[in-house]
Write an enzyme that holds these catalytic residues in place. Structure first.
Site, PDB file in Angstrom:
ATOM      1  CE  LYS A 106      -4.620   0.827   0.482  1.00 54.56           C
ATOM      2  NZ  LYS A 106      -5.574  -0.164   0.046  1.00 54.56           N
TER       3      LYS A 106
HETATM    4  N1  GLU Z   1      -7.173   0.295  -3.228  1.00 56.54           N
HETATM    5  C1  GLU Z   1      -7.860  -1.157  -3.558  1.00 56.54           C
HETATM    6  C2  GLU Z   1      -8.018  -2.074  -2.405  1.00 56.54           C
HETATM    7  O1  GLU Z   1      -7.942  -1.489  -1.277  1.00 56.54           O
HETATM    8  C3  GLU Z   1      -7.558  -1.879  -4.750  1.00 56.54           C
HETATM    9  C4  GLU Z   1      -5.981  -2.475  -4.852  1.00 56.54           C
HETATM   10  C5  GLU Z   1      -5.497  -2.938  -6.101  1.00 56.54           C
HETATM   11  O2  GLU Z   1      -6.140  -3.121  -6.895  1.00 56.54           O
HETATM   12  O3  GLU Z   1      -4.443  -3.357  -6.252  1.00 56.54           O
HETATM   13  O4  GLU Z   1      -8.228  -3.357  -2.592  1.00 56.54           O
END
Ligand code: GLU
Length: 416
Positions: A106
């Site tokens: 993240k």
């Molecule tokens: N931000 C989204 C989540 O929290 C998608 C993450 C992604 O597609 O890599 O799942």
């Protein structure tokens, strides 16, 4: 148990409960409760008024046992390293529950993007990617959109990375515009996943989704698409709130009109289809389904006793504190945990990454059909596990995730 305000501690509490039930090997336990890599970068940007501002950015790769780190990047004034680390851990468990070959990562920048011009936003994004360019890549770490980031920002990320490596690398990031290697269906995928698991939960509980009354907190990408697709299933969306305001109509809101309104006004505040409502009132409504699709720590021990919904489908990451979750579960509320409920986004990100690497793109129907199959499989795995272990769905989702990651951790063995 108190988390001391730390979101990472909340994640650890959830993890520990499941690890204990699983009888997890103590060594693997230690590995899985530490982030593999945390990167902090300072990001100088020349603002439109000529002055230099320095922003702080993070990228955390929590675990890469199953594959490249995967997870979004958020732009928000409240971003902290603690939060990004928790979110990266949740991505690890989410990818494992969704059964896609990724680890968890993240990123975040401490910034209110609404106060930046488009040029400043682009400069900030490009500087951030330049600072972490060695750590990311199609085989290493693949970012995606999250709170306050979108396909345009993903396009700048793809371009910046490509300029650094000297060739066009579409698979370095997902959630891109369709014209440059994005996947059809990706924008709607998280909300579509929320709709699918809510429909499956209703089926399991013997509720009719057609007659279900639904309240949605948040009208960003996840909340708006969840509301739209649930209303297309015949559910009645009686209330929606967002960062600025909220609207309630007992007869149901016209979500198509609300989507148009939100596009024009950047908020649903003032939408003419009902009366004004705030979050505490939205949580306390007499509804069948509550979809928290905003930020963390929204459902707490303070407001949990007011919740009357039968199903809580966590569109956001970490919207319910561990104490509030325990309270809701004991009261018989069917909480579909974030790492299952909002896994549709990363599942279709996986499809996007696969398509980019093949250079061959699928029709939207194909994407949605595969998403439907993956979400139903994940829902079934978690539900079956919760029945087998006589536990709540969140613990069951962790059981599924931890055992998948732990198995591979042991197979790969220790290097050193
Ligand atoms: N931000 C989204 C989540 O929290 C998608 C993450 C992604 O597609 O890599 O799942």
């Amino acid at each position: 148990m108190e988390t001391g305000g730390s979101i990472f501690n909340a994640m650890l509490q959830e993890f520990d409960g499941a690890a204990r039930l699983l009888g997890l090997d103590p060594g693997v336990w230690k590995i899985l409760t530490h982030p593999k890599r945390q990167i902090t970068v300072s990001l100088p940007v020349q603002m439109d008024n000529g002055e230099i501002e320095v922003f702080t950015g993070y990228r955390v790769q929590y675990n890469i046992t199953l594959g490249p780190a995967k997870g979004g990047i958020r732009y928000h004034p409240g971003v902290t390293l603690d939060e990004v680390t928790a979110l990266a851990a949740w991505m690890t468990w989410k990818c494992a529950v969704a059964h896609v070959p990724f680890g968890g990562g993240k990123g975040g920048i401490i910034v209110d993007p609404n106060r930046l011009s488009r040029r400043e936003l682009e400069a900030l994004t490009r500087r951030y990617i330049a600072e972490i360019v060695d750590a990311i890549g199609p085989e290493k770490d693949v970012p995606a959109p999250d709170v306050n980031t979108n396909d345009q920002i993903m396009a700048w990320i793809m371009d910046t990375y490509s300029m650094h490596v000297g060739h066009t690398a579409t698979a370095v990031v997902t959630g891109k515009p369709i014209e440059m290697g994005g996947s059809l269906g990706r924008r709607e995928a998280t909300g579509r996943g929320v709709m699918i698991v809510t429909r499956e939960a209703a089926k399991h509980l013997g509720l009719e989704i057609k007659e279900a009354r639904v309240a949605v907190q948040g009208f960003g990408n996840v909340g708006s698409v969840s509301a739209d697709l649930l209303s297309k299933q015949g559910a009645r969306i009686v209330a929606v709130t967002d960062w600025k305001g909220g609207v309630y109509n007992d007869k149901g809101l016209d979500i198509t009109k609300m989507l148009d309104y939100a596009k024009q006004h950047k908020s649903i505040d003032g939408f003419p289809g009902g009366e004004t409502i705030d979050n505490p009132k939205l949580f306390a409504l007499d509804v069948d389904v509550l979809v928290p699709a905003a930020l963390e720590n929204q459902i707490t021990l303070e407001n949990a006793p007011t919740i009357r919904a039968k199903i809580v489908a966590e569109g956001a990451n970490g919207p319910t504190t561990p104490d509030a979750h325990k309270y809701l579960h004991e009261r018989g509320v069917f909480v579909i945990p974030d790492i299952l409920a909002n896994a549709g986004g990363v599942t279709t990100s996986y499809f996007e990454w696969v398509q980019d690497r093949h250079g061959y793109f699928w029709e939207e129907d194909e994407v949605n059909k595969r998403l439907e199959a993956k979400m139903c499989e994940a829902f079934k795995d978690v539900l079956d596990t919760s029945i087998r272990y006589k536990t709540d769905l969140r613990t069951a989702a962790y059981l599924v995730a931890i055992s998948r990651v732990a198995t591979v951790t042991k197979m790969r063995g220790m290097y050193a």
